[in-house]
Write a protein that holds these residues in place. Structure first.
Motif, PDB file in Angstrom:
ATOM      1  N   THR A  71       0.892  -1.100  -0.071  1.00 20.98           N
ATOM      2  CA  THR A  71       0.003   0.186   0.108  1.00 20.98           C
ATOM      3  C   THR A  71       0.806   1.214   0.023  1.00 20.98           C
ATOM      4  N   SER A  72       0.601   1.965  -1.099  1.00 15.13           N
ATOM      5  CA  SER A  72       1.327   3.416  -0.809  1.00 15.13           C
ATOM      6  C   SER A  72       0.497   4.627  -0.535  1.00 15.13           C
ATOM      7  N   ASN A  73       0.774   5.265   0.391  1.00 15.63           N
ATOM      8  CA  ASN A  73      -0.054   6.538   0.741  1.00 15.63           C
ATOM      9  C   ASN A  73       0.392   7.790   0.396  1.00 15.63           C
ATOM     10  N   ASN A  74      -0.922   8.448   0.244  1.00 14.01           N
ATOM     11  CA  ASN A  74      -0.748  10.029  -0.190  1.00 14.01           C
ATOM     12  C   ASN A  74       0.513   9.987  -1.640  1.00 14.01           C
ATOM     13  N   VAL A  75      -0.043   9.480  -2.631  1.00 14.20           N
ATOM     14  CA  VAL A  75       0.392   9.407  -3.956  1.00 14.20           C
ATOM     15  C   VAL A  75      -0.210  10.338  -4.792  1.00 14.20           C
ATOM     16  N   SER A  76       0.553  11.536  -5.452  1.00 16.14           N
ATOM     17  CA  SER A  76       0.071  12.485  -6.268  1.00 16.14           C
ATOM     18  C   SER A  76      -0.322  11.870  -7.686  1.00 16.14           C
ATOM     19  N   ALA A  77      -1.434  12.358  -8.429  1.00 13.85           N
ATOM     20  CA  ALA A  77      -1.607  11.830  -9.659  1.00 13.85           C
ATOM     21  C   ALA A  77      -2.352  13.040 -10.567  1.00 13.85           C
ATOM     22  N   ALA A  78      -2.418  12.549 -11.829  1.00 14.56           N
ATOM     23  CA  ALA A  78      -3.220  13.799 -12.445  1.00 14.56           C
ATOM     24  C   ALA A  78      -4.325  12.927 -13.490  1.00 14.56           C
ATOM     25  N   ILE A  79      -5.447  13.530 -13.407  1.00 12.29           N
ATOM     26  CA  ILE A  79      -6.535  12.733 -14.125  1.00 12.29           C
ATOM     27  C   ILE A  79      -6.671  13.723 -15.487  1.00 12.29           C
ATOM     28  N   LEU A  80      -6.501  13.068 -16.571  1.00 15.16           N
ATOM     29  CA  LEU A  80      -6.867  13.668 -17.832  1.00 15.16           C
ATOM     30  C   LEU A  80      -8.146  13.806 -18.099  1.00 15.16           C
ATOM     31  N   LYS A  81      -8.562  15.300 -18.414  1.00 16.04           N
ATOM     32  CA  LYS A  81      -9.995  15.604 -18.717  1.00 16.04           C
ATOM     33  C   LYS A  81     -10.701  14.641 -19.694  1.00 16.04           C
ATOM     34  N   THR A  82      -9.738  14.574 -20.701  1.00 10.00           N
ATOM     35  CA  THR A  82     -10.237  13.678 -21.900  1.00 10.00           C
ATOM     36  C   THR A  82      -9.152  12.454 -22.196  1.00 10.00           C
ATOM     37  N   ASP A  83      -9.669  11.206 -22.448  1.00 10.19           N
ATOM     38  CA  ASP A  83      -8.607  10.100 -22.623  1.00 10.19           C
ATOM     39  C   ASP A  83      -7.956  10.405 -24.042  1.00 10.19           C
ATOM     40  N   TYR A  84      -6.912  11.177 -24.256  1.00  6.02           N
ATOM     41  CA  TYR A  84      -6.100  11.362 -25.155  1.00  6.02           C
ATOM     42  C   TYR A  84      -5.361  10.294 -26.065  1.00  6.02           C
ATOM     43  N   PHE A  85      -4.857   9.381 -24.990  1.00  5.33           N
ATOM     44  CA  PHE A  85      -4.139   8.161 -25.325  1.00  5.33           C
ATOM     45  C   PHE A  85      -5.020   6.991 -26.249  1.00  5.33           C
ATOM     46  N   ASN A  86      -6.326   7.018 -25.470  1.00  2.00           N
ATOM     47  CA  ASN A  86      -7.049   5.674 -25.958  1.00  2.00           C
ATOM     48  C   ASN A  86      -6.233   4.073 -26.006  1.00  2.00           C
ATOM     49  N   LEU A  87      -5.511   4.125 -24.985  1.00  2.00           N
ATOM     50  CA  LEU A  87      -4.558   3.073 -24.822  1.00  2.00           C
ATOM     51  C   LEU A  87      -5.560   1.783 -24.977  1.00  2.00           C
ATOM     52  N   SER A  88      -6.691   1.564 -24.285  1.00  2.00           N
ATOM     53  CA  SER A  88      -7.554   0.528 -24.239  1.00  2.00           C
ATOM     54  C   SER A  88      -7.730   0.079 -25.790  1.00  2.00           C
ATOM     55  N   THR A  89      -7.757   0.997 -26.581  1.00  2.00           N
ATOM     56  CA  THR A  89      -8.266   0.378 -27.914  1.00  2.00           C
ATOM     57  C   THR A  89      -6.844  -0.041 -28.453  1.00  2.00           C
ATOM     58  N   TYR A  90      -5.547   0.215 -28.257  1.00  2.00           N
ATOM     59  CA  TYR A  90      -4.463  -0.178 -28.718  1.00  2.00           C
ATOM     60  C   TYR A  90      -4.099  -1.578 -27.977  1.00  2.00           C
ATOM     61  N   VAL A  91      -4.380  -1.683 -26.750  1.00  2.00           N
ATOM     62  CA  VAL A  91      -4.041  -2.813 -25.847  1.00  2.00           C
ATOM     63  C   VAL A  91      -4.949  -4.021 -26.093  1.00  2.00           C
ATOM     64  N   GLY A  92      -6.213  -3.687 -26.378  1.00  2.00           N
ATOM     65  CA  GLY A  92      -7.303  -4.487 -26.493  1.00  2.00           C
ATOM     66  C   GLY A  92      -8.032  -4.969 -24.916  1.00  2.00           C
ATOM     67  N   MET A  93      -7.795  -4.071 -24.107  1.00  2.00           N
ATOM     68  CA  MET A  93      -8.356  -4.068 -22.814  1.00  2.00           C
ATOM     69  C   MET A  93      -8.582  -3.085 -22.135  1.00  2.00           C
ATOM     70  N   PRO A  94      -9.496  -2.875 -21.136  1.00  2.00           N
ATOM     71  CA  PRO A  94      -9.576  -1.487 -20.544  1.00  2.00           C
ATOM     72  C   PRO A  94      -8.257  -1.018 -19.595  1.00  2.00           C
ATOM     73  N   ILE A  95      -7.605   0.001 -19.966  1.00  2.00           N
ATOM     74  CA  ILE A  95      -6.447   0.419 -19.415  1.00  2.00           C
ATOM     75  C   ILE A  95      -7.019   2.018 -18.809  1.00  2.00           C
ATOM     76  N   HIS A  96      -6.553   2.115 -17.404  1.00  2.00           N
ATOM     77  CA  HIS A  96      -7.104   3.285 -16.807  1.00  2.00           C
ATOM     78  C   HIS A  96      -5.998   4.345 -16.488  1.00  2.00           C
ATOM     79  N   GLY A  97      -4.531   3.944 -16.838  1.00  2.00           N
ATOM     80  CA  GLY A  97      -3.825   4.768 -16.558  1.00  2.00           C
ATOM     81  C   GLY A  97      -2.260   4.466 -16.478  1.00  2.00           C
ATOM     82  N   LEU A  98      -1.220   5.390 -16.071  1.00  2.00           N
ATOM     83  CA  LEU A  98       0.146   4.986 -16.513  1.00  2.00           C
ATOM     84  C   LEU A  98       0.795   5.135 -15.110  1.00  2.00           C
ATOM     85  N   LEU A  99       1.395   4.273 -14.601  1.00  2.00           N
ATOM     86  CA  LEU A  99       2.350   4.366 -13.089  1.00  2.00           C
ATOM     87  C   LEU A  99       3.741   4.317 -13.647  1.00  2.00           C
ATOM     88  N   GLY A 100       4.366   5.435 -12.957  1.00  2.00           N
ATOM     89  CA  GLY A 100       5.972   5.499 -13.279  1.00  2.00           C
ATOM     90  C   GLY A 100       6.843   5.807 -12.019  1.00  2.00           C
TER      91      GLY A 100
END
Length: 362
Positions: A71-100
């Motif tokens: 469990t990681s607490n107090n993690v900062s993140a940004a939520i895109l207002k629009t899904d510009y990547f459309n990664l789900s359509t390239y990967v062929g499964m629901p993708i919700h974000g990027l962890l780096g």
């Protein structure tokens, strides 16, 4: 892509791509704003590396991020207002974000591509794979960098600085090729990927080899972004990035705290690099991402020869329905070797069966 499941604020699971090429954790699915109960958010501009302007995102209040055993607490993140990547359509499964960076900076991370597992621990407890090589890295602007020796098609050599980029689907990208060297004779125009503000265009070809530590990898398929990309200003000077196409040939251990990457070659190390032999660029659409839609046909390619067009739907390959295959299996059909495939295509409101003769293009 490496996809892991995680929970955010006790909601989920959500599918995130493990991506050393991003700093701030990015949630690409805007609907998560409501489902993970974010109390407060402010708007920022995120600028990427593709064509177009910076896009807006919400900065979240601190999040609790959970994967099994951690469990990681107090993690900062940004939520895109629009899904510009459309990664789900390239990967062929629901993708919700990027962890780096937020993930790698706090942990020792071991990735075993041989059995598709990841182990994490406190950095001081990290035990690299036996007989692995220690590679020095730097962490700059929340991204890992390393140096590698490149042998160019003309035989010249140079030590280049690369981002170590698990989120890049290609083997290698050289951003300075068009400035410092001639484009290889056998090169094809291509869409090289997608960034925060749109597609990256350029060329694909091969370099003679790249040397990582004592490992030499030959005949590497390489992306050469076009001049519009090259002219962009980067916060850290670099020559390109090393993507998962190369990294998956190793089992990896990341130790950001000591500026180290450990490499040990695996059973994929000697596999030759192959690129799509059809000329079809596509995305997955519909419920469960079970529809293969053609987004572009490369001029002069085998797909162009049989008259395939943008927006056609391929419904089966060699009698196997697309709905029964993953995106990775489909890629395998189109780039394993030169051969003929029987495609069923929905085109002009009717189904046709056509034979495509795959041909190595680079």
């Amino acid at each position: 892509m490496m996809v892991i499941k995680l929970n955010i604020n006790n909601k989920g699971p959500f599918n995130f791509i493990l991506d050393t090429g991003v700093g701030l954790m990015i949630i690409t699915e805007p609907k998560l704003v409501d489902s993970i109960n974010i109390a407060s958010k402010r708007i920022i501009k995120l600028s990427g590396l593709g064509e177009g302007e910076a896009y807006e995102a919400y900065v979240t209040s601190p999040l609790n991020v959970m994967i099994p055993g951690l469990t990681s607490n107090n993690v900062s993140a940004a939520i895109l207002k629009t899904d510009y990547f459309n990664l789900s359509t390239y990967v062929g499964m629901p993708i919700h974000g990027l962890l780096g960076y937020e993930f790698f900076n706090s942990l020792g991370v071991k990735i075993d591509f041989s059995d598709s597992t990841m182990n994490v621990c406190r950095p001081q407890d990290l035990k690299p794979f036996k007989k692995s090589q220690k590679i020095p890295i730097t962490i700059e602007d929340k991204k890992p960098y390393m140096e590698a020796m490149i042998t160019f098609p003309d035989g010249s050599k140079a030590t280049n600085k690369f981002i170590i980029d698990l989120g890049a689907g290609h083997p290698l990208s050289l951003e300075n090729m068009l400035q410092k060297h001639e484009l290889p004779k056998k090169a094809i125009q291509a869409n090289l990927g997608v960034a925060l503000n749109g597609p990256i265009t350029g060329y694909l070809s091969r370099i003679k080899d790249i040397t990582l530590g004592s490992y030499k990898i030959k005949n590497v398929i390489t992306s050469f972004p076009d001049k519009d990309y090259i002219e962009r200003k980067f916060s850290i000077a670099r020559d390109g990035n090393i993507g998962i196409g190369i990294l998956k040939k190793f089992n990896l251990a990341f130790d950001y705290s000591n500026n180290l990457l450990y490499l040990k070659s695996n059973e994929k190390f000697k596999e030759a690099f192959e690129h799509d032999m059809s000329g079809i660029e596509y995305y997955m659409a519909g419920e469960n991402y079970s529809h293969l839609i053609v987004s572009r046909v490369a001029p002069g390619s085998p797909a162009d020869d049989i008259g395939l067009l943008k927006d056609d739907e391929i419904t089966s390959i060699n009698f196997k329905p697309i709905s029964k295959m993953t995106a990775e299996e489909i890629d395998g059909f189109f780039k394993t070797n030169e051969r003929s495939l029987l495609l069923e295509v929905y085109h002009d409101k009717k189904y046709d069966r056509v034979i495509i003769n795959l041909k190595r293009r680079i």
